[in-house]
Design an enzyme around this catalytic site. Sequence first.
Site, mmCIF file in Angstrom:
data_model
loop_
_atom_site.group_PDB
_atom_site.id
_atom_site.type_symbol
_atom_site.label_atom_id
_atom_site.label_comp_id
_atom_site.label_asym_id
_atom_site.label_seq_id
_atom_site.Cartn_x
_atom_site.Cartn_y
_atom_site.Cartn_z
ATOM 1 N N LYS A 14 12.961 -25.532 -23.660
ATOM 2 C CA LYS A 14 14.321 -25.063 -23.970
ATOM 3 C C LYS A 14 14.702 -23.897 -23.055
ATOM 4 O O LYS A 14 14.281 -23.867 -21.896
ATOM 5 C CB LYS A 14 14.432 -24.681 -25.453
ATOM 6 C CG LYS A 14 13.912 -25.781 -26.376
ATOM 7 C CD LYS A 14 14.296 -25.590 -27.808
ATOM 8 C CE LYS A 14 13.575 -26.606 -28.660
ATOM 9 N NZ LYS A 14 14.030 -26.618 -30.026
ATOM 10 N N GLU A 172 13.772 -37.250 -33.857
ATOM 11 C CA GLU A 172 13.676 -35.824 -34.167
ATOM 12 C C GLU A 172 14.638 -35.495 -35.309
ATOM 13 O O GLU A 172 15.837 -35.242 -35.063
ATOM 14 C CB GLU A 172 14.057 -34.996 -32.943
ATOM 15 C CG GLU A 172 13.177 -35.215 -31.748
ATOM 16 C CD GLU A 172 13.175 -33.983 -30.842
ATOM 17 O OE1 GLU A 172 12.109 -33.392 -30.683
ATOM 18 O OE2 GLU A 172 14.233 -33.611 -30.347
HETATM 19 C C1 PEP Z 1 12.452 -29.973 -29.858
HETATM 20 O O1 PEP Z 1 13.066 -29.051 -29.389
HETATM 21 O O2 PEP Z 1 12.617 -31.110 -29.398
HETATM 22 C C2 PEP Z 1 11.531 -29.709 -30.954
HETATM 23 C C3 PEP Z 1 10.978 -30.727 -31.553
HETATM 24 O O3 PEP Z 1 11.311 -28.391 -31.298
HETATM 25 P P1 PEP Z 1 10.183 -27.827 -32.325
HETATM 26 O O4 PEP Z 1 8.887 -28.511 -31.982
HETATM 27 O O5 PEP Z 1 10.138 -26.364 -32.087
HETATM 28 O O6 PEP Z 1 10.638 -28.192 -33.690
#
Ligand code: PEP
Length: 262
Positions: A14, A172
């Site tokens: 990110k 996700e």
């Molecule tokens: C992501 O940004 O795709 C993600 C899954 O973040 P995290 O693992 O921090 O939840």
Amino acid sequence: MSINRKPIVVGNWKMNLSLSEATGLAYELSEQLEDIAGVDIDVGIAPSTPFLSIIAAICDESAIGISAQHMSAHLSGAHTGESSVQQLLDVGCQYVILGHSERRHVYGESDEQIAQCARLAHDLGLIPILCVGETLQQREANQTLDVVLKQVSSAFSQLTADEASRSICAYEPVWAIGTGHTASPEQAQEVHAAIRKHLSELYSVAIADSVRLQYGGSVKPENAEGLMSQPDIDGALVGGASLKVNSFNSIVQITSKLISQT
Ligand code: PEP
């Protein structure tokens, strides 16, 4: 996880890390993952756009793939602040994350834009990681599968069967991203199985069986084994835990070990 699909773990950095932190992490990962990256498992990292070429140069000798976090839906032109697919290829990317929930929900990216990006990515040879996922409100309203499968239909809508089989799809759940709340292995498997079934209806069973499906949402070394041992989960898209060499390395090692036991 199936033996026929090579697992893939990608770290989404990110908008984190200074240049020296990012380069340090890339050097350490290249060293620690030297023996397994690209052999038993595909590994990718997605640094912030300004660091892509420098991180790609560091990882050049390793089999760690470089992913962009975003790309323009246009080939070139007056699109201030955007990066084109050709520019991402020029700086060494192999993958691009498309439709991440932060892009959808904070920056208003539409299903149509994501489908257009997936089309352009394949046209020029970048592998899209197509992100889908429901919000907490949608899960509580029993809309999870409707929402996710609609996003899948749209993201794959402009892709041929061959392009679909080379694409990666990341489930996700929005409520699990960066929150510390992870979907249970059973919750994740249910949605992954539904995505694979949907892909078999859009294309064929053979194509659906070849698409790698990642789970993303607060994956950590402590929960990786349960999630990665599910039959339709072929790897992880990792946010927070990808910023620390030890935790990302552990997730990769756990995922890789599970496949060798399959
Ligand atoms: C992501 O940004 O795709 C993600 C899954 O973040 P995290 O693992 O921090 O939840």
